[in-house]
Motif scaffolding. Structure first.
Motif, PDB file in Angstrom:
ATOM      1  N   PHE A 121       0.958  -1.173   0.000  1.00  0.00           N
ATOM      2  CA  PHE A 121       0.177   0.027  -0.023  1.00  0.00           C
ATOM      3  C   PHE A 121       0.857   1.222  -0.095  1.00  0.00           C
ATOM      4  CE2 PHE A 121      -2.975  -3.195   1.764  1.00  0.00           C
ATOM      5  CZ  PHE A 121      -3.978  -2.941   1.157  1.00  0.00           C
ATOM      6  N   THR A 122       0.477   2.337  -0.895  1.00  0.00           N
ATOM      7  CA  THR A 122       1.097   3.658  -0.735  1.00  0.00           C
ATOM      8  C   THR A 122       0.591   4.358  -0.031  1.00  0.00           C
ATOM      9  OG1 THR A 122       1.998   2.979  -3.276  1.00  0.00           O
ATOM     10  CG2 THR A 122       1.972   5.322  -2.588  1.00  0.00           C
ATOM     11  N   ILE A 123       1.220   5.100   0.833  1.00  0.00           N
ATOM     12  CA  ILE A 123       0.595   6.080   1.922  1.00  0.00           C
ATOM     13  C   ILE A 123       1.530   7.603   1.454  1.00  0.00           C
ATOM     14  CG2 ILE A 123       0.651   7.187   4.163  1.00  0.00           C
ATOM     15  CD1 ILE A 123       0.934   4.044   4.916  1.00  0.00           C
ATOM     16  N   THR A 124       0.140   8.328   1.175  1.00  0.00           N
ATOM     17  CA  THR A 124       0.746   9.940   0.763  1.00  0.00           C
ATOM     18  C   THR A 124      -0.071  10.941   1.651  1.00  0.00           C
ATOM     19  OG1 THR A 124       1.244   9.201  -1.632  1.00  0.00           O
ATOM     20  CG2 THR A 124       0.827  11.674  -1.057  1.00  0.00           C
ATOM     21  N   ASP A 125       0.758  11.894   2.237  1.00  0.00           N
ATOM     22  CA  ASP A 125       0.291  12.866   3.233  1.00  0.00           C
ATOM     23  C   ASP A 125      -0.848  12.076   4.123  1.00  0.00           C
ATOM     24  OD1 ASP A 125       1.617  14.661   1.752  1.00  0.00           O
ATOM     25  OD2 ASP A 125       0.014  15.074   0.287  1.00  0.00           O
ATOM     26  N   GLY A 126      -0.511  11.323   4.692  1.00  0.00           N
ATOM     27  CA  GLY A 126      -1.303  10.298   5.666  1.00  0.00           C
ATOM     28  C   GLY A 126      -2.511   9.551   5.126  1.00  0.00           C
ATOM     29  N   LYS A 127      -2.549   9.315   3.735  1.00  0.00           N
ATOM     30  CA  LYS A 127      -3.678   8.651   3.360  1.00  0.00           C
ATOM     31  C   LYS A 127      -2.948   7.425   2.587  1.00  0.00           C
ATOM     32  CE  LYS A 127      -6.929  12.671   3.275  1.00  0.00           C
ATOM     33  NZ  LYS A 127      -7.654  13.349   2.357  1.00  0.00           N
ATOM     34  N   VAL A 128      -3.835   6.407   2.687  1.00  0.00           N
ATOM     35  CA  VAL A 128      -3.560   5.436   1.629  1.00  0.00           C
ATOM     36  C   VAL A 128      -4.299   5.489   0.309  1.00  0.00           C
ATOM     37  CG1 VAL A 128      -3.973   2.901   1.188  1.00  0.00           C
ATOM     38  CG2 VAL A 128      -3.276   3.613   3.576  1.00  0.00           C
ATOM     39  N   VAL A 129      -3.464   5.565  -0.786  1.00  0.00           N
ATOM     40  CA  VAL A 129      -4.062   6.103  -2.061  1.00  0.00           C
ATOM     41  C   VAL A 129      -4.061   4.960  -3.113  1.00  0.00           C
ATOM     42  CG1 VAL A 129      -3.130   8.443  -1.809  1.00  0.00           C
ATOM     43  CG2 VAL A 129      -1.665   6.692  -2.982  1.00  0.00           C
ATOM     44  N   GLY A 130      -3.464   3.859  -2.749  1.00  0.00           N
ATOM     45  CA  GLY A 130      -3.430   2.910  -3.754  1.00  0.00           C
ATOM     46  C   GLY A 130      -2.818   1.720  -3.247  1.00  0.00           C
ATOM     47  N   TYR A 131      -2.270   0.670  -4.210  1.00  0.00           N
ATOM     48  CA  TYR A 131      -1.602  -0.603  -3.774  1.00  0.00           C
ATOM     49  C   TYR A 131      -1.155  -1.334  -5.117  1.00  0.00           C
ATOM     50  CZ  TYR A 131      -5.869  -3.512  -4.579  1.00  0.00           C
ATOM     51  OH  TYR A 131      -7.007  -4.169  -5.092  1.00  0.00           O
ATOM     52  N   THR A 132      -0.256  -2.056  -4.967  1.00  0.00           N
ATOM     53  CA  THR A 132       0.040  -2.929  -5.981  1.00  0.00           C
ATOM     54  C   THR A 132       0.067  -4.339  -5.281  1.00  0.00           C
ATOM     55  OG1 THR A 132       2.614  -2.949  -5.475  1.00  0.00           O
ATOM     56  CG2 THR A 132       1.650  -1.498  -7.211  1.00  0.00           C
ATOM     57  N   GLN A 133      -0.253  -5.596  -6.270  1.00  0.00           N
ATOM     58  CA  GLN A 133      -0.064  -6.817  -5.695  1.00  0.00           C
ATOM     59  C   GLN A 133       0.299  -7.915  -6.519  1.00  0.00           C
ATOM     60  OE1 GLN A 133      -4.301  -8.130  -4.906  1.00  0.00           O
ATOM     61  NE2 GLN A 133      -3.552 -10.020  -3.513  1.00  0.00           N
ATOM     62  N   THR A 134       1.281  -8.567  -5.916  1.00  0.00           N
ATOM     63  CA  THR A 134       1.499 -10.137  -6.595  1.00  0.00           C
ATOM     64  C   THR A 134       1.110 -11.239  -5.801  1.00  0.00           C
ATOM     65  OG1 THR A 134       3.656  -9.711  -5.853  1.00  0.00           O
ATOM     66  CG2 THR A 134       3.566  -9.052  -8.066  1.00  0.00           C
ATOM     67  N   TYR A 135       1.048 -12.146  -6.486  1.00  0.00           N
ATOM     68  CA  TYR A 135       0.324 -13.426  -5.740  1.00  0.00           C
ATOM     69  C   TYR A 135       0.920 -14.629  -6.070  1.00  0.00           C
ATOM     70  CZ  TYR A 135      -3.458 -16.554  -4.261  1.00  0.00           C
ATOM     71  OH  TYR A 135      -4.299 -17.540  -3.642  1.00  0.00           O
ATOM     72  N   VAL A 136       1.286 -15.922  -5.234  1.00  0.00           N
ATOM     73  CA  VAL A 136       1.585 -16.976  -5.558  1.00  0.00           C
ATOM     74  C   VAL A 136       0.473 -18.075  -5.052  1.00  0.00           C
ATOM     75  CG1 VAL A 136       3.175 -18.743  -4.996  1.00  0.00           C
ATOM     76  CG2 VAL A 136       4.291 -16.617  -5.463  1.00  0.00           C
ATOM     77  N   LYS A 137      -0.165 -18.688  -6.030  1.00  0.00           N
ATOM     78  CA  LYS A 137      -1.272 -19.567  -5.323  1.00  0.00           C
ATOM     79  C   LYS A 137      -0.954 -20.731  -4.582  1.00  0.00           C
ATOM     80  CE  LYS A 137      -5.183 -22.293  -7.415  1.00  0.00           C
ATOM     81  NZ  LYS A 137      -5.742 -22.939  -8.598  1.00  0.00           N
ATOM     82  N   SER A 138       0.451 -21.000  -5.013  1.00  0.00           N
ATOM     83  CA  SER A 138       0.802 -22.357  -4.033  1.00  0.00           C
ATOM     84  C   SER A 138       2.427 -22.545  -4.127  1.00  0.00           C
ATOM     85  CB  SER A 138       0.206 -23.827  -4.410  1.00  0.00           C
ATOM     86  OG  SER A 138       0.359 -24.040  -5.784  1.00  0.00           O
ATOM     87  N   LEU A 139       2.965 -23.067  -3.063  1.00  0.00           N
ATOM     88  CA  LEU A 139       4.537 -23.579  -3.051  1.00  0.00           C
ATOM     89  C   LEU A 139       4.496 -24.876  -2.996  1.00  0.00           C
ATOM     90  CD1 LEU A 139       5.378 -20.630  -0.522  1.00  0.00           C
ATOM     91  CD2 LEU A 139       5.899 -20.615  -2.779  1.00  0.00           C
ATOM     92  N   ILE A 140       5.514 -25.273  -3.725  1.00  0.00           N
ATOM     93  CA  ILE A 140       5.968 -26.771  -3.766  1.00  0.00           C
ATOM     94  C   ILE A 140       7.114 -26.980  -3.007  1.00  0.00           C
ATOM     95  CG2 ILE A 140       6.276 -28.720  -5.526  1.00  0.00           C
ATOM     96  CD1 ILE A 140       4.894 -27.105  -7.559  1.00  0.00           C
ATOM     97  N   ILE A 141       7.103 -28.289  -2.392  1.00  0.00           N
ATOM     98  CA  ILE A 141       8.394 -28.466  -1.649  1.00  0.00           C
ATOM     99  C   ILE A 141       9.113 -29.094  -2.790  1.00  0.00           C
ATOM    100  CG2 ILE A 141       9.433 -30.005   0.123  1.00  0.00           C
ATOM    101  CD1 ILE A 141       6.900 -29.352   1.881  1.00  0.00           C
ATOM    102  N   LEU A 142      10.404 -28.726  -2.955  1.00  0.00           N
ATOM    103  CA  LEU A 142      11.327 -29.297  -3.973  1.00  0.00           C
ATOM    104  C   LEU A 142      12.294 -30.484  -3.349  1.00  0.00           C
ATOM    105  CD1 LEU A 142      11.895 -26.141  -6.261  1.00  0.00           C
ATOM    106  CD2 LEU A 142      10.192 -27.837  -6.554  1.00  0.00           C
ATOM    107  N   HIS A 143      12.452 -30.123  -2.290  1.00  0.00           N
ATOM    108  CA  HIS A 143      13.683 -31.058  -1.597  1.00  0.00           C
ATOM    109  C   HIS A 143      13.156 -31.308   0.072  1.00  0.00           C
ATOM    110  CE1 HIS A 143      17.434 -32.533  -0.220  1.00  0.00           C
ATOM    111  NE2 HIS A 143      17.902 -32.642  -1.666  1.00  0.00           N
ATOM    112  N   GLU A 144      13.514 -32.211   0.395  1.00  0.00           N
ATOM    113  CA  GLU A 144      13.565 -32.918   1.937  1.00  0.00           C
ATOM    114  C   GLU A 144      14.031 -31.530   2.545  1.00  0.00           C
ATOM    115  OE1 GLU A 144      17.464 -35.466   2.929  1.00  0.00           O
ATOM    116  OE2 GLU A 144      15.425 -36.372   2.433  1.00  0.00           O
ATOM    117  N   ARG A 145      13.384 -31.308   4.067  1.00  0.00           N
ATOM    118  CA  ARG A 145      13.763 -30.245   4.862  1.00  0.00           C
ATOM    119  C   ARG A 145      15.417 -30.482   5.112  1.00  0.00           C
ATOM    120  NH1 ARG A 145      11.467 -31.231  10.859  1.00  0.00           N
ATOM    121  NH2 ARG A 145      12.466 -33.149  11.519  1.00  0.00           N
ATOM    122  N   GLN A 146      16.014 -29.330   5.430  1.00  0.00           N
ATOM    123  CA  GLN A 146      17.324 -29.085   5.801  1.00  0.00           C
ATOM    124  C   GLN A 146      17.450 -28.285   6.974  1.00  0.00           C
ATOM    125  OE1 GLN A 146      20.234 -28.378   2.633  1.00  0.00           O
ATOM    126  NE2 GLN A 146      18.386 -28.704   1.075  1.00  0.00           N
TER     127      GLN A 146
END
Length: 270
Positions: free
Chosen positions: A161-186
């Motif tokens: 969210f972008t704040i200008t002069d004490g007001k939220v004026v808009g936003y940008t958004q990116t999104y990842v639907k799901s994450l896949i585990i590629l290797h056993e935990r380390q």
């Protein structure tokens, strides 16, 4: 996603990881490591007026994760109301200008925006994001996706969210639907290991305060349209004299300090 497609992704990912590790070895002069994590280092830090809380000595676990580009934002963008919206098909990013700006203060902005993002007509999938004070400042409020695998600190999955002069004026958004585990935990480095290593390598100046030390996933590399994420420690340090803050990044698997990238991306691991 069918099994053969998953197999192909795995082959691409591991081939890409081999290349990355080889390049990391050849460029090892950009990475600094240290084994100075003993109690005497902590004592020396306090003597030099470096302030921090209790340091966790436990070694946790994490994964290599993967994701593919998602069109979920584009497919649901018609749900948004009272805002002018544009969609960047290349970067899979929504850019919004609010019709009604939202007045906020330093003390109430989190509560107000936490409520705002819960409504689908305001922000898509808002309940999947959590406010990150570490990444935010007076002109931006950054929300990051969080789930059972942990938080993601990366511009491929972020609500800003972008704040200008004490007001939220808009936003940008990116999104990842799901994450896949590629290797056993380390095993990953502990908070104490990371911070004492930063100090031993002159990355924490005298008369400073460690305000945040968080473990999150960030982009390692891209392979055939898929993004690979790795766990990274984000350590934010505030100079008590200048009040300037900087964030250091440490590969949580290796303990190597990640130097700033040349492309200006503040969060991607190198």
């Amino acid at each position: 996603m069918d099994f053969r497609r998953i197999e192909v992704i795995f082959l691409i990912v591991f081939f890409s990881l081999d290349i990355f590790l080889f390049l990391s070895f050849r460029n090892s002069q950009q990475l600094v490591s240290s084994s100075s994590t003993n109690t005497s280092t902590v004592t020396e830090m306090r003597k030099r007026n470096i302030t921090f809380g209790s340091l966790d000595t436990k070694n946790g676990y994490a994964y290599y994760l993967g994701s593919q580009p998602s069109d979920e934002l584009a497919q649901n963008i018609n749900k948004l109301r009272n805002q002018e919206v544009q969609y960047d098909i290349v970067n899979h990013k929504v850019s919004s200008t609010l019709a009604n700006e939202i007045a906020v203060t330093a003390t109430n902005k989190k509560a107000i925006m936490d409520k705002f993002i819960k409504k689908d007509s305001n922000v898509l999938f808002g309940d999947e994001y959590t406010y990150s004070p570490q990444l935010s400042n007076s002109s931006q409020m950054v929300y990051v996706p969080t789930g059972s695998l942990g938080e993601v600190y990366d511009k491929t999955a972020q609500l800003v969210f972008t704040i200008t002069d004490g007001k939220v004026v808009g936003y940008t958004q990116t999104y990842v639907k799901s994450l896949i585990i590629l290797h056993e935990r380390q095993v990953v480095k502990s908070e104490k290991d990371v911070i004492t290593n930063l100090y031993a390598n002159s990355e924490i100046p005298n008369n400073s305060k460690i305000t945040y030390a968080n473990l999150a996933y960030t982009k390692l590399l891209e392979a055939k349209g898929s993004t690979i994420y790795i766990p990274v420690w984000f350590v934010t340090i505030k100079n008590k004299d200048s009040k300037v803050t900087t964030t250091k990044k440490v590969n949580a698997f290796t303990g190597n300090i990640i130097k700033s990238s040349t492309n200006g991306d503040n969060y991607s691991a190198q």
